[in-house]
Enzyme design. Structure first.
Site, PDB file in Angstrom:
ATOM      1  CB  SER A  53      -9.312 -22.591  29.202  1.00 49.80           C
ATOM      2  OG  SER A  53      -8.485 -22.087  30.232  1.00 49.80           O
ATOM      3  CE  LYS A 101      -7.291 -18.176  29.147  1.00 48.61           C
ATOM      4  NZ  LYS A 101      -8.295 -19.250  29.024  1.00 48.61           N
TER       5      LYS A 101
END
Length: 207
Positions: A53, A101
């Site tokens: 990701s 993230k």
């Protein structure tokens, strides 16, 4: 026997006992283990990055290795330093798993969201951040679960320690040298800058 002789004998016995290998190892463990736990709990900790990701910033396809990185807990837990663009480790509000993230927006900012978020724009509420993976279509992030409380952020990435070819801090993207050969490295730098510009174009920063 004098008291001095008695003391010397006792001291030699203690040194012999303390230098005995099992005793020495146990003593060292009792001293260093709490210090190690304290250091990793409140200052810095190494983590192996899983998943795709955060590609290509982390675990790029060009590397056969998983990235191992150092996360800074002190700046988050003690100083509460949150900045747009920081790569952070946080507990997912969806399942409490630790995820990595990037902070895209902070409180008061307005974000143009991506699918599958139901609203086209979101104003980040106080005490929250909007986080996304650098590879948005392989990432479950704020576009799935919305703004996240800053209390869920536990550390921010400081630098990469493995593999050796990628050792160092994650630098903010900048335009590649216009005079450099337009090979793979040049194209990667240009792509990183374009992704940064695209992320920034989706955020209206609060005044």
């Amino acid at each position: 026997m004098s008291s001095t002789s008695t003391w010397r004998t006792a001291w030699k016995s203690w040194r012999h006992f303390a230098n005995d290998s099992p005793v020495k190892r146990t003593f060292s463990t009792l001293v260093w283990l709490p210090m190690g736990i304290l250091f990793t709990q409140y200052f810095y900790v190494a983590k192996s990055i899983k998943g795709t990701s955060m590609q290509p910033t982390l675990n790029p396809d060009t590397s056969p290795w998983r990235d191992i990185v150092i996360f800074d807990r002190y700046s988050i837990r003690a100083l509460h330093q949150y900045e747009r663009g920081d790569v952070v480790a946080l507990k997912s509000p969806a399942d409490s798993k630790l995820v990595v993230k990037r902070i895209i927006a902070l409180e008061g900012d307005t974000v143009k969201t991506l699918p599958p978020y139901p609203d086209t724009e979101v104003r980040v509420p106080p005490g929250h951040a909007w986080v996304e993976g650098d590879e948005p279509f392989r990432s479950e992030d704020s576009n799935y679960f919305g703004p996240v409380p800053l209390a869920l952020v536990e550390s921010k990435l400081s630098f990469i320690i493995w593999p050796p070819a990628r050792y160092g801090p994650i630098c903010k993207p900048s335009p590649p040298n216009s005079k450099a050969p337009r090979g793979p490295a040049w194209r990667r730098e240009m792509a990183a800058m374009e992704r940064e510009q695209w992320r920034n174009s989706r955020v209206t920063v609060a005044e």
